[in-house]
Structures are given as C-alpha cells and as structure tokens.
Design an enzyme around this catalytic site. Structure first.
Site, short mmCIF file in Angstrom:
data_model
loop_
_atom_site.label_atom_id
_atom_site.label_comp_id
_atom_site.label_asym_id
_atom_site.label_seq_id
_atom_site.Cartn_x
_atom_site.Cartn_y
_atom_site.Cartn_z
N TYR A 20 -36.97 19.77 -7.38
CA TYR A 20 -37.01 19.57 -5.62
C TYR A 20 -36.60 20.15 -4.67
CZ TYR A 20 -35.65 15.19 -8.44
OH TYR A 20 -34.81 13.97 -9.52
N TYR A 148 -30.76 5.53 -10.05
CA TYR A 148 -31.62 6.12 -10.24
C TYR A 148 -32.49 6.35 -11.40
CZ TYR A 148 -34.51 10.54 -10.72
OH TYR A 148 -35.44 11.25 -11.31
N1 PMP Z 1 -33.08 7.61 -15.50
C1 PMP Z 1 -31.41 7.93 -15.83
C2 PMP Z 1 -30.91 6.97 -15.03
C3 PMP Z 1 -31.43 9.10 -15.18
O1 PMP Z 1 -30.27 9.83 -15.09
C4 PMP Z 1 -32.83 10.22 -15.09
C5 PMP Z 1 -32.61 11.53 -15.07
N2 PMP Z 1 -32.01 12.35 -14.17
C6 PMP Z 1 -33.39 9.55 -15.55
C7 PMP Z 1 -33.71 8.52 -15.25
C8 PMP Z 1 -35.22 10.37 -15.70
O2 PMP Z 1 -34.97 11.44 -16.69
P1 PMP Z 1 -36.21 12.27 -17.11
O3 PMP Z 1 -35.88 13.44 -15.86
O4 PMP Z 1 -36.15 12.81 -18.11
O5 PMP Z 1 -37.61 11.63 -16.29
#
Ligand code: PMP
Length: 439
Positions: A20, A148
């Site tokens: 980001y 998210y």
């Molecule tokens: N789902 C949730 C609830 C998350 O917090 C995250 C990562 N912040 C993800 C999916 C994605 O995981 P990754 O960054 O390992 O792809």
C-alpha cells in the site's frame, strides 16, 4: 549484500515496493536486523517493542525455539513437494489437527499460501457447491460493509466497497451485495431487529446468493469494529432459513486473538466454510487454510468436473505445515486464555485515557486488540517516526491507531506500547491528512 543500515535503506528505496505504498515517494521504512521475543532490533541497533504481531500473525513473538526447530527438522527431511498426487506427514497431521480444533461439523481442509487465496477458495467452494446442487444461479456473495477479506480480485469484491477501493478496479471486480454490520457492539444488549437490514438484503437476494461472508465479531483491516456475537448467531439462523452458505473469515481472529480459539465460539455456531491464516504458523511461514463441511465438500464434487478447481504450487508446503503444527502445540500448551485476558484488561486500563483526548472518536478493546479511532486520518509520515522514537512499533492506518501484540508480551512491554499510543495520539490527533489505504 549491504552492510550498513543507510546503504540497505537506499537499496530498499531503489528496488523494494512496500505494501500500500508509493514506489517513488514511499512512507518511512525501517530495516529490521533480527527479532527475539517481542522486540524488533533495527539495523542501527535500536529496539522496538512490537505492538502489531506482524499484522496479527506473530502470536508467540519472534525467534521462538520450538518453531525454529520444527522448521529446521522438517527442512532436513522434506522442504517441499507438490501436493498433486503426493502427500506427506506434516500436511496430513495439520489438516487432521485443524478439523479436531475447528467447530464441528467442519471436516475437510484445503490448504493455500495466504489469507486472500483462502478466501478465493472459499468463494469457489460456495459457487461450485451450488452448481453441484443443480442451482448454478446461486453465484453471488453477500458481505458486510466495513469488512476486509484480502487483496486478490475475488476477495476484494467482498471487501468494504469504499475502504476496499472498488472504484479503482470496478471494471474487473465481480459485483456483490452488501449489508450494514449490526450497530450493536460486542458487549451491548442485542435485539434481533439490529439485523433487520442484513435480513432484508439476504431475503431479497437469497435465490442468487451462494454465500454470506464476514469476519465474526471483529472486522479487522476494513475498520477495526467489533459487533455482538448474537449477530453471528442470527446470521447462521438466517442463512439456514434462506438456503445460503455461511463463510466465516477468521484469518485475523483465529487462534485466540479474541479470547476464544475461534471468534465464532463466542456465538457457539459453526460456519459451512471457515478461512484461517496469519497466526496459523505463529507468523513464521505464509500458510492459510479453508475448511468446509462434508455437505459442502460433497456438493462441490457432485457435478463436473467433480473436483474443486484450485491448486496452488506451494499448497500444503511441508515446512509451513510443520511450523503450523508446532505453533498450535505451543499455543495450546500455553496459558493463552489468561494471557489474552490480561492483555485485554491492560489495554482497557491504559488506552481508556485516550477517550479524553481531543480528536479521539472512540476507544475499543476486545481480547488482545486495542483500537483508538480518531476523527481524522493520521499523518503517517509524522506518526510512525513518533512511535519509533518512543521504542514502539505501531503502524496506524487511516483514522485507526491500533495494537494487537504477541500474546507473550509482558506488562512492562505492553506499557511501552500503550504509553506511546497515548502520547502520539495526544500530540498528533489534532492534525491529520486525507484517508490512506488499509492493510
Ligand atoms: N481476511 C482477513 C480478515 C484479513 O485480516 C486478511 C489480512 N489482513 C486477509 C483476509 C488476507 O490475508 P493475506 O494478507 O494473508 O492475503
């Protein structure tokens, strides 16, 4: 290899693109030389107490002998082999362990290498399930605003449309449905009317919905908001009533962060599909998993091509699976419930005074998660160095200054983090900048 910090950071600036961030005018970046316990040692020799657990993952801290041993012992036997047509002990034992730990009736495990991919797999499972059941028109998702689920396109499509930057990628993102999360906090009294908006959207679109997807109890990077477990229970009921699968994303909440091993245990329900990642390996290796029920697995495999159509190259990597097994053993052998409860009490006590600071909209704590929400987005270029000066690693995003430390953090070290949050918020919350992207 660069030897000193200045040279390393110059090379970093030239070649490494950070998450980001801009390639041409990046945010402040610090080189970590090593890490032990809850301390990150920077190249210049300074040490920071880690308030982020490397984005929820490093629940045991760093340099953990049990995890390192599992890694090196496994490396001596088998570092990697394809999972197509072959199998190995670490993946078999880990999948069996996950089924044993996860709420019944989740019985099947599909491994992948990151949370985003685990969510993609969950979405594919839901779509292929309804094809298998002869209802291919059920192919949309209903998600919560403020959620998210990752950065790949399918996962992004169910992220909050605003913080998930849907406008940037509109031409390629599948369109999904969204409902407001319930306006009832974790400890607030529930009434079923609070899910009325969600219920109405679900009822209206059930005929075209494959699944509902959300993060139970704690919405993470989409806004760090907490909702009542009763909503999770109600969502389960409504999904059953309307014939829609329930996918729970516990990539951030799984493995104890909210005070239960899985956050859905607060609601005493099980989803049809569960995603885990992050703390699965204690933050040592990238690994994630998508679990589903026997019913979902059989539905997926009922229609041509009679297989789940996904297969990452590094699926079920033996090193990562061996570390995950060691991490789960270490967690379960530790007094993690007491640790999380102690962190929760200390965060509550030491972050509460932030409520009285100008520019603070809300302070909330749940399990080993503490959030100070400001009225305006922070200026990252000023705020991150201000934390580093105070010996704490805290990296806010947008209006949110938050901490989710390793569970092994002691009182004195957590105090370094909470004091830094109070002081930095006091100094900087009156100023601000435009909202920035979330991790
Ligand atoms: N789902 C949730 C609830 C998350 O917090 C995250 C990562 N912040 C993800 C999916 C994605 O995981 P990754 O960054 O390992 O792809």
């Amino acid at each position: 290899m660069a030897s000193d910090a200045t040279e390393l950071l110059a090379l970093d600036r030239a070649f490494v693109w950070h998450p980001y961030d801009s390639a041409v005018a990046p945010l402040p970046t610090y080189a970590v030389e090593s890490a032990r316990g809850v301390r990150l040692r920077l190249s210049g020799g300074d040490e920071l107490v880690d308030g982020m657990a490397s984005w929820w993952a490093a629940i045991h801290g760093y340099g953990v002998p049990e995890l390192n041993r599992a890694l090196t012992e496994q490396a001596a036997r088998l570092s990697h082999v394809m999972l197509g047509g072959l199998t190995h002990e670490p993946v078999v034992r880990l999948c069996a362990r996950l089924v044993q730990l996860a709420p019944e009736p989740l019985t099947r495990v599909f491994m992948s290498d990151s949370g985003s991919v685990a969510v993609e797999v969950a979405i594919k499972m839901a779509l292929q399930y309804w094809r298998g059941r002869g209802e291919p028109e059920k192919a949309k998702l209903l998600a919560l605003r403020g959620g998210y689920h990752g950065d790949t396109l399918g996962a992004m499509s169910v992220c909050d449309p605003v913080t998930g930057m849907h406008s940037l990628f509109r031409s390629v993102l599948p369109a999904q449905y969204f409902a407001e999360p319930p306006p009832v906090g974790f400890r607030e009294p529930w009434d079923d009317g609070a899910a009325a908006g969600f219920e109405a959207t679900l009822a209206r679109h059930a005929h075209e919905l494959a699944a509902v997807i959300f993060e139970p109890v704690v919405q993470g990077a989409g806004g760090m908001r907490f909702h009542s477990p009763e909503f999770v229970r109600r969502a389960r009921e409504l999904c059953d009533q309307h014939g829609v699968l329930l996918i729970l994303d516990e990539i951030a909440t799984g493995f104890g962060r909210t005070g239960r091993l899985f956050a859905c245990e607060h609601a005493a329900i099980a989803p049809d599909v569960l995603c885990v990642g992050k703390a699965l390996t204690g933050g040592v290796m990238s690994l994630a998993a998508t679990l589903c029920t026997e019913e979902v697995a059989r539905g997926v495999c009922a229609a041509a091509p009679h297989a789940l159509m996904h297969g990452p190259t590094f699926m079920g990597n033996p090193l990562a699976c061996a570390v995950a097994l060691a991490s789960i053993d270490l967690l379960l052998a530790s007094p993690w419930r007491e640790r999380v409860a102690r962190i929760e009490a200390q965060l509550e006590r030491e972050l509460s005074p932030c409520r009285d600071l100008p520019g603070v909209a809300d302070v909330r704590v749940l399990g080993a998660i503490g959030v100070v929400e400001l009225r305006r987005a922070v200026d990252m270029r000023a705020v991150v160095p201000a934390f580093v000066e105070r010996g704490a690693w805290v990296r806010p995003f947008g209006k949110l200054v938050y901490t989710m430390p390793p569970f092994v953090i002691d009182e004195a070290d957590l105090k370094v983090v909470t004091r830094a949050i109070f002081e930095v918020v006091r100094e900087h919350s009156a100023r601000g900048e435009a909202p920035s992207a979330s991790p």
